[in-house]
Scaffold this motif. Structure first.
Motif, mmCIF file in Angstrom:
data_model
loop_
_atom_site.group_PDB
_atom_site.id
_atom_site.type_symbol
_atom_site.label_atom_id
_atom_site.label_comp_id
_atom_site.label_asym_id
_atom_site.label_seq_id
_atom_site.Cartn_x
_atom_site.Cartn_y
_atom_site.Cartn_z
ATOM 1 N N TYR A 1 38.226 3.628 61.439
ATOM 2 C CA TYR A 1 39.321 3.531 62.399
ATOM 3 C C TYR A 1 38.824 3.723 63.817
ATOM 4 O O TYR A 1 39.291 3.054 64.751
ATOM 5 C CB TYR A 1 40.411 4.549 62.063
ATOM 6 N N ALA A 2 37.878 4.625 64.012
ATOM 7 C CA ALA A 2 37.369 4.875 65.356
ATOM 8 C C ALA A 2 36.734 3.624 65.963
ATOM 9 O O ALA A 2 36.878 3.367 67.164
ATOM 10 C CB ALA A 2 36.352 6.018 65.325
ATOM 11 N N ARG A 3 36.053 2.840 65.128
ATOM 12 C CA ARG A 3 35.392 1.633 65.653
ATOM 13 C C ARG A 3 36.301 0.402 65.619
ATOM 14 O O ARG A 3 35.896 -0.690 66.012
ATOM 15 C CB ARG A 3 34.108 1.333 64.872
ATOM 16 N N HIS A 4 37.536 0.563 65.159
ATOM 17 C CA HIS A 4 38.408 -0.592 64.979
ATOM 18 C C HIS A 4 38.688 -1.290 66.317
ATOM 19 O O HIS A 4 38.983 -0.626 67.315
ATOM 20 C CB HIS A 4 39.736 -0.163 64.343
ATOM 21 N N PRO A 5 38.584 -2.621 66.354
ATOM 22 C CA PRO A 5 38.791 -3.335 67.623
ATOM 23 C C PRO A 5 40.213 -3.256 68.160
ATOM 24 O O PRO A 5 40.448 -3.631 69.309
ATOM 25 C CB PRO A 5 38.412 -4.777 67.285
ATOM 26 N N ASN A 6 41.176 -2.774 67.375
ATOM 27 C CA ASN A 6 42.542 -2.607 67.884
ATOM 28 C C ASN A 6 42.735 -1.305 68.627
ATOM 29 O O ASN A 6 43.823 -1.040 69.133
ATOM 30 C CB ASN A 6 43.556 -2.688 66.736
ATOM 31 N N PHE A 7 41.675 -0.481 68.697
ATOM 32 C CA PHE A 7 41.702 0.737 69.512
ATOM 33 C C PHE A 7 40.863 0.533 70.755
ATOM 34 O O PHE A 7 39.659 0.293 70.676
ATOM 35 C CB PHE A 7 41.163 1.938 68.728
ATOM 36 N N GLY A 8 41.498 0.671 71.922
ATOM 37 C CA GLY A 8 40.755 0.638 73.177
ATOM 38 C C GLY A 8 40.368 2.021 73.644
ATOM 39 O O GLY A 8 39.451 2.191 74.444
ATOM 40 N N GLY A 9 41.075 3.050 73.153
ATOM 41 C CA GLY A 9 40.791 4.418 73.534
ATOM 42 C C GLY A 9 40.978 5.356 72.361
ATOM 43 O O GLY A 9 41.803 5.112 71.479
ATOM 44 N N LEU A 10 40.202 6.452 72.352
ATOM 45 C CA LEU A 10 40.252 7.427 71.266
ATOM 46 C C LEU A 10 40.279 8.840 71.823
ATOM 47 O O LEU A 10 39.531 9.164 72.745
ATOM 48 C CB LEU A 10 39.024 7.306 70.363
ATOM 49 N N LEU A 11 41.126 9.665 71.231
ATOM 50 C CA LEU A 11 41.055 11.110 71.418
ATOM 51 C C LEU A 11 40.800 11.683 70.030
ATOM 52 O O LEU A 11 41.655 11.578 69.146
ATOM 53 C CB LEU A 11 42.355 11.668 71.996
ATOM 54 N N VAL A 12 39.624 12.245 69.817
ATOM 55 C CA VAL A 12 39.262 12.805 68.512
ATOM 56 C C VAL A 12 39.531 14.297 68.564
ATOM 57 O O VAL A 12 38.985 15.017 69.405
ATOM 58 C CB VAL A 12 37.799 12.514 68.161
ATOM 59 N N LEU A 13 40.368 14.773 67.657
ATOM 60 C CA LEU A 13 40.916 16.125 67.745
ATOM 61 C C LEU A 13 40.626 16.931 66.487
ATOM 62 O O LEU A 13 40.901 16.477 65.372
ATOM 63 C CB LEU A 13 42.440 16.033 67.955
#
Length: 517
Positions: A198-210
């Motif tokens: 999910y972190a590398r998924h192209p539908n994510f432009g930004g990530l906050l890993v918590l």
């Protein structure tokens, strides 16, 4: 409606015989006891009611003999079956006869696309992948940070994102694990693989890993060494180091607010449909699934694969009994045997839990006319069209091969689709006969109804009615072409009904395996 004699129905007026040598036909209307039906073998009188979408015997089948549908055995008769009988759990059981597996003997050269290269409007990432949505994900390393993640995402619900029209939303991906797992175990590796997918998924432009800060799967392990696109904005937080839940919510909101103006500058641009990754899944199947929505989706899948795209078939327990049809389409014996290896693992896994793969179908499937897992699987594999089987992947493994591939997932819909999306699916098509309300953010889900009655009852939850095929108002090819065009439209930004309802956050359910200590 036409009849051959007053009071007598011709079989095509009330049921579908899928193959000339099939022993059963699928009813297209409720048939009460006493109904007279004329077949090629003569007139028969129904001794009992046969509900719509259920199986009607059209020939005699002695007890112990195979009952055929789709030209394949769907089980053994547990009692003598006469023409006109309702064929279901009371007289049809599992067929455990060993199936003969061939490898690569039925290869199909799909027709090349005609005309100009088809494109969709997507978000091209710096690593060359093309997304169909532009989300910010709040990804949790452990269940202990789940509530905090949802609090952060909730601050960006509704009108709060109106100023950022090119950001599709902020979604919290929470789960029930992340601690108590044995490091390096199958369960631990599977969860990490899913979260990193999910972190590398192209539908994510930004990530906050918590994270919380003391879990066995630390926050850093989800992004360190991961081949993230350079333009993916990444922030990390742990609740313990940040000062507790309230402080973490404030810090998380601040970090996402800083991402929003950057991501809002990104724009859709034309990309060839060969860059699409289509996920194929079904849920709440009925007796029409293998006749309408699944083969129509298979046609659409073939068109995408012919254009160079990727299509992912899944749900290993629901190809059991039809795997011999897939191994014949394998590009190599190694690919076919990998599928058989996964099925063998599932049989051992089910037995260890006191069950077996023929415990499926579900009560809803049975109410819709499906009796055995063989029947369900034969209809389910129709989603994969006629394309060759190019590769077999484990759950949530990155899908790198183009063409039609298979991923080992459970049959439970949210868990299956979570694995497919982790593997890289940028659009999911989901067929349903009973009526599923699944979503899968950040990936849009196109809901395909198998029958008109359910579509009309749940219109606000369905994207397209494939029941017109059994109604006789459209062909499989016509509906398949509509699905193909809908996939392109949705990939280009058209909103699906599940997206209108913001479904898909709670349906993020990674497959949990292994010892918890």
């Amino acid at each position: 409606m036409t009849t051959t004699h007053p009071g007598v129905l011709a079989l095509p007026d009330c049921a579908l015989l899928l193959r000339p040598d099939d022993d059963v036909a699928v009813t297209t209307r409720d048939l009460p006891a006493g109904t007279r039906v004329l077949t090629d073998h003569g007139e028969m009188v129904l001794p009992g009611d046969v509900p719509r979408s259920h199986k009607l015997a059209v020939r005699t089948v002695p007890a112990g003999s195979a009952v055929h549908k789709y030209g394949q055995s769907i089980g053994l008769a547990t009692a003598d079956i006469a023409p006109g009988d309702h064929v279901h759990g009371h007289n049809l059981g599992m067929d455990d006869t060993a199936r003969h597996h061939e490898f690569g003997t039925v290869r199909t050269a799909l027709p090349a696309p005609v005309g100009e290269t088809r494109t969709f409007q997507g978000y091209r990432r710096s690593n060359g992948k093309v997304g169909t949505r532009n989300f910010i994900g709040v990804i949790t390393s452990v269940n202990c940070s789940a509530s905090t993640a949802k609090m952060i995402a909730a601050q960006f619900a509704g009108m709060s994102l109106d100023a950022y029209g090119d950001v599709d939303g902020v979604v919290a991906l929470t789960h029930g694990s992340g601690c108590g797992l044995v490091p390096g175990s199958e369960g631990s590796d599977m969860l990490v693989r899913t979260l990193r997918g999910y972190a590398r998924h192209p539908n994510f432009g930004g990530l906050l890993v918590l994270g919380l800060g003391c879990e066995m799967i630390p926050v850093t392990s989800l992004v360190e060494g991961l081949d993230l696109p350079d333009d993916t904005l990444v922030e990390t937080l742990t609740i313990q180091d940040t000062g507790g839940v309230r402080a973490t919510v404030r810090a998380g909101v601040e970090k996402i607010n800083a991402m929003l103006p950057v991501l809002d500058q990104r724009r859709r641009e034309p990309a060839p449909i060969s860059e699409l990754v289509l996920g194929l899944n079904c849920g709440g199947s009925d007796g029409y699934s293998g006749i309408t929505a699944n083969p129509a989706l298979g046609h659409a899948s073939d068109r995408l694969v012919a254009a160079g795209a990727t299509s992912i078939l899944a749900e290993t327990p629901e190809v059991f009994g039809a795997e011999h049809l897939l191994t014949r389409r394998a590009v190599s014996e190694a690919v076919g045997r990998k599928l058989l290896d996964r099925l063998e693992w599932w049989q051992e896994y089910a037995a260890a839990g006191g069950g077996s793969l023929d415990n499926n179908p579900s009560p809803g499937n049975k109410a819709g006319g499906l009796t055995t897992i063989l029947e369900k699987s034969l209809g389910a594999v129709a989603k994969a069209g006629q394309a060759d089987l190019s590769a077999v992947y484990e759950y949530a493994e990155p899908v790198t091969e183009r063409g039609m591939v298979f991923m080992d997932t459970p049959g439970y819909d949210p868990v299956s689709v979570t694995g497919i999306v982790a593997g890289g699916a940028t659009v999911v098509c989901f067929t349903t006969g009973r009526g599923s309300v699944l979503g899968a953010r950040p990936t849009p889900v196109v809901k395909l109804a198998t029958n008109t009655e359910m579509y009309e009852r749940m219109t606000e939850d369905m994207d397209l009615n494939c029941g017109r095929i059994v109604d006789g108002t459209a062909s499989v090819t016509e509906v398949g072409d509509e699905i193909f065009e809908r996939i392109i439209a949705v990939a280009s930004g058209e909103v699906t009904v599940s997206e209108e309802l913001a479904l898909g956050q709670e349906e993020f359910i990674p497959w949990q395996l292994g010892t918890v200590t």
